[in-house]
Design a protein around this motif. Structure first.
Motif, PDB file in Angstrom:
ATOM      1  N   ALA A   1     -45.642  24.142  -6.148  1.00  0.00           N
ATOM      2  CA  ALA A   1     -44.754  25.258  -5.861  1.00  0.00           C
ATOM      3  C   ALA A   1     -43.717  25.427  -6.971  1.00  0.00           C
TER       4      ALA A   1
ATOM      5  N   HIS B   1     -47.739  30.256   2.323  1.00  0.00           N
ATOM      6  CA  HIS B   1     -46.597  29.772   1.530  1.00  0.00           C
ATOM      7  C   HIS B   1     -46.007  30.913   0.692  1.00  0.00           C
TER       8      HIS B   1
ATOM      9  N   VAL C   1     -44.165  33.280   3.327  1.00  0.00           N
ATOM     10  CA  VAL C   1     -43.017  32.738   4.068  1.00  0.00           C
ATOM     11  C   VAL C   1     -41.970  32.151   3.134  1.00  0.00           C
ATOM     12  N   ASN C   2     -42.378  31.338   2.171  1.00  0.00           N
ATOM     13  CA  ASN C   2     -41.418  30.620   1.330  1.00  0.00           C
ATOM     14  C   ASN C   2     -40.976  31.421   0.109  1.00  0.00           C
ATOM     15  N   GLU C   3     -41.932  31.974  -0.633  1.00  0.00           N
ATOM     16  CA  GLU C   3     -41.562  32.673  -1.855  1.00  0.00           C
ATOM     17  C   GLU C   3     -41.052  34.083  -1.584  1.00  0.00           C
TER      18      GLU C   3
ATOM     19  N   LYS D   1     -39.910  34.984   1.525  1.00  0.00           N
ATOM     20  CA  LYS D   1     -38.955  34.877   2.633  1.00  0.00           C
ATOM     21  C   LYS D   1     -39.335  35.764   3.818  1.00  0.00           C
ATOM     22  N   SER D   2     -40.642  35.949   4.014  1.00  0.00           N
ATOM     23  CA  SER D   2     -41.178  36.804   5.084  1.00  0.00           C
ATOM     24  C   SER D   2     -40.685  38.243   4.987  1.00  0.00           C
TER      25      SER D   2
END
Length: 617
Positions: free
Chosen positions: A16, A74, A77-79, A81-82
């Motif tokens: 990541a 990923h 959701v993570n990169e 931020k949804s």
């Protein structure tokens, strides 16, 4: 195309890192199953998924520098931020398509798992619905037949509807999955088989009847779970014992290796360097449970598919209860016989006509007799005919939808022996000159054997030129060089420059100047755009042919590297001398002597000085 591949289970550690140019790390070095479990997300628990997930990325024309394998969840959701807008912008800027490889997703939830599965499917639907670029589905299937769609969670049904309505390609693995889809209105689903079957088509079409005697080396994989050892699904354990009693058998663990919790912390139980699992530990483990050991030759567990294929290539055939365990053997040109008790293996093998047998059919049959029947010449020929039809359907369907495979095998004749291209026979005839190839020297025979292989250009003719030079067959060499230069001119865009340079050099050494110039002209004028150290050979050839103006023009185009300036300038002096421009040559020689580094070429400059003196006399 720039493609985002999901999931990323292909045998490297998750990455990541927040930089544009990055590569995932190799998996760690260790020796226990506890350590393996920590990185199982890199392969999934069932390492057979590596073979499935890597297939499309290995076998299609894509922009590899700008494509990646990564968890879509990923990225969202993570990169992102949804945030749908941020996600959409990132995907649109970075990729042209998304490829999904989700093999066994269609199944009812396990007892107590409804909420978790619904949450997972809702997230996947949210991501797919937000995608601003096309997405493709490969190899989707059911673990077992589903008689009522209401047994699926609502999110799963919504997911299938999204695939049917929005995907650029809705590929499922077999006829039964396709029928289930069509029966419930998802009519865009198309049975294509598993993409792992089409990565190495030439190898599958080369499969021949193996040795099925008692000394045969057999690769197998199954369900050697702790629960099976204690009596669950006894037919699976009985098959493994029968197989190990019959053949020299190599057993490959997939996800079943995690079931031996008593051994999970034992140091040295797993050798990461080779993939070997400690056989003595396994034998003692079974004995400690009051069971007799299974006479496998070795136990293995792989976390990358290439190592797995290397083992498969050393065995005679596969006979086992795991689909991708058998696909690994097919990929290296070894026959595979699949044993099944669930829909997954049954419909995948049925789709391409691969030899298979159910556990019910296997009861009370001799293992060796079953293998002999499955691998008969007639049975394997039927399999290869069916496989070829399915492969062509797969190629056509994918191509129509914008995904072009790297390899297409249109007929069984693709691997036929004999010459395939028009350039091959003339070269062979030029060398043989009425003789049979076996009457020629060994070196020439070997070069002709390579030239006779299936290849689209005669770059391998360089071997023939070298052999002719070594055998001092100058007449044949001249004819071969003419044939090669006539065909290779104009192909500089797809034949490497070094080939042209080496050929020019070889022919110049034999004083075949005109033929040497044809090759030199391509690398100098077309590829290197009239600069670089290769100018020296080009100019030398022009000088030998008396083309002094062309040689001088080339030499005046000095490269940036000062190390070549003395060489080029001194060669220009030579052209001036040979063209009768003595005064200019004498003046130019003095210029060369004053150049930096001239002292390293004293012998060359003295030779030019003597040549000028002879001209004056």
């Amino acid at each position: 195309m720039r493609i985002f591949f999901h999931p990323a289970n292909f045998g490297v550690a998750a990455n990541a890192a927040a930089i544009r140019m990055k590569a995932s790390l190799p998996l760690r070095s260790f020796d226990t199953i506890d350590d393996v479990r920590e990185e199982k997300d890199a392969t999934t628990e069932n390492v057979g998924n590596m073979v499935h997930n890597e297939a499309v990325a290995k076998s299609f024309e894509i922009n590899r520098l700008r494509s990646c394998m990564a968890p879509l969840y990923h990225f969202y959701v993570n990169e992102s931020k949804s945030n749908k807008k941020l996600f959409q912008q990132s995907m649109k800027n970075g990729f042209d398509a998304v490829v999904l490889s989700l093999a066994n997703l269609i199944s009812p939830p396990l007892p107590g798992g409804e909420a978790a599965q619904q949450k997972h499917m809702e997230l996947l639907c949210e991501i797919l619905d937000a995608l601003p670029i096309p997405f493709y589905m490969y190899g989707l299937g059911m673990q077992n037949p589903i008689d009522n769609i209401d047994k699926l969670v609502p999110g799963m049904v919504e997911f299938l509807k999204l695939l049917n309505d929005k995907s650029a390609m809705f590929g499922v693995r077999g006829a039964q999955t396709e029928k289930f889809m069509h029966d419930h209105g998802f009519t865009n689903a198309k049975a294509l088989g598993c993409p792992s079957l089409y990565v190495y088509p030439e190898n599958i079409l080369s499969i021949e009847t193996p040795d099925v005697g008692k000394t045969a080396s057999v690769l197998t994989a199954g369900h050697l779970w702790l629960r099976n050892i204690f009596g669950f699904q006894p037919e699976r354990m009985q098959f493994l014992r029968d197989l190990a009693d019959t053949y020299q058998s190599e057993y490959v663990f997939q996800d079943d290796i995690y079931s031996f919790h008593e051994l999970s912390a034992v140091r040295g139980f797993y050798d990461d360097s080779s993939g070997l699992v400690d056989k003595s530990a396994m034998d003692n483990y079974l004995t400690a449970h009051g069971l007799s050991s299974i006479p496998f030759k070795n136990y293995w567990h792989f976390r990358d598919s290439r190592s797995w294929r290397m083992l498969a290539a050393k065995t005679d055939f596969y006979f086992g209860d795991r689909f991708h365990g058998g696909v690994v053997s097919l990929q290296v040109g070894k026959p595979a016989l699949f044993v099944y008790r669930d829909l997954r293996v049954e419909e995948l093998t049925e789709h391409v006509g691969a030899p298979s047998i159910s556990f019910d059919e296997l009861q009370d049959k001799d293992i060796a007799d079953v293998a002999a029947d499955a691998f008969s010449k007639e049975r394997l020929e039927k399999f290869k005919d069916t496989y070829l039809d399915r492969a062509n359907e797969y190629y056509d369907y994918c191509t129509e939808r914008g995904m072009k495979p790297l390899k297409e095998i249109r007929s069984r004749a693709h691997r036929r022996t004999g010459l395939q291209y028009a350039w091959q026979q003339p070269l062979i005839d030029a060398v043989c000159a009425g003789k049979k190839p076996e009457e020629l020297p060994d070196r020439l025979q070997a070069a002709l054997n390579i030239i006779s292989m299936d290849q689209h250009n005669h770059r391998s003719g360089e071997l023939l030129v070298r052999a002719l030079i070594a055998e001092r067959m100058h007449e044949e060499l001249a004819e071969v060089s003419i044939l090669m230069t006539d065909q290779e001119q104009g192909k500089a865009e797809w034949i490497d420059a070094e080939y042209f340079f080496r050929m020019a050099h070889l022919l110049a050494e034999q004083k075949l100047w005109e033929d040497a110039l044809k090759f030199a002209d391509v690398y100098y004028n077309t590829i290197y755009k009239r600069k670089g150290h290769r100018t020296e050979l080009y100019a030398a050839i022009q000088i030998e042919l008396g083309n002094y103006e062309d040689a001088e023009a080339a030499l005046l185009r000095r490269p940036d590297d000062e190390g070549y300036q003395v060489i080029f300038a001194s060669m220009r002096v030579k052209t001036l001398i040979l063209s009768g421009r003595t005064a200019e040559a004498r003046e130019q020689l003095e210029v060369v002597k004053a150049m930096e580094g001239a002292g390293q070429h004293a012998e060359r400059l003295e030779s030019l000085k003597q040549a000028l003196q002879k001209t004056a006399e």
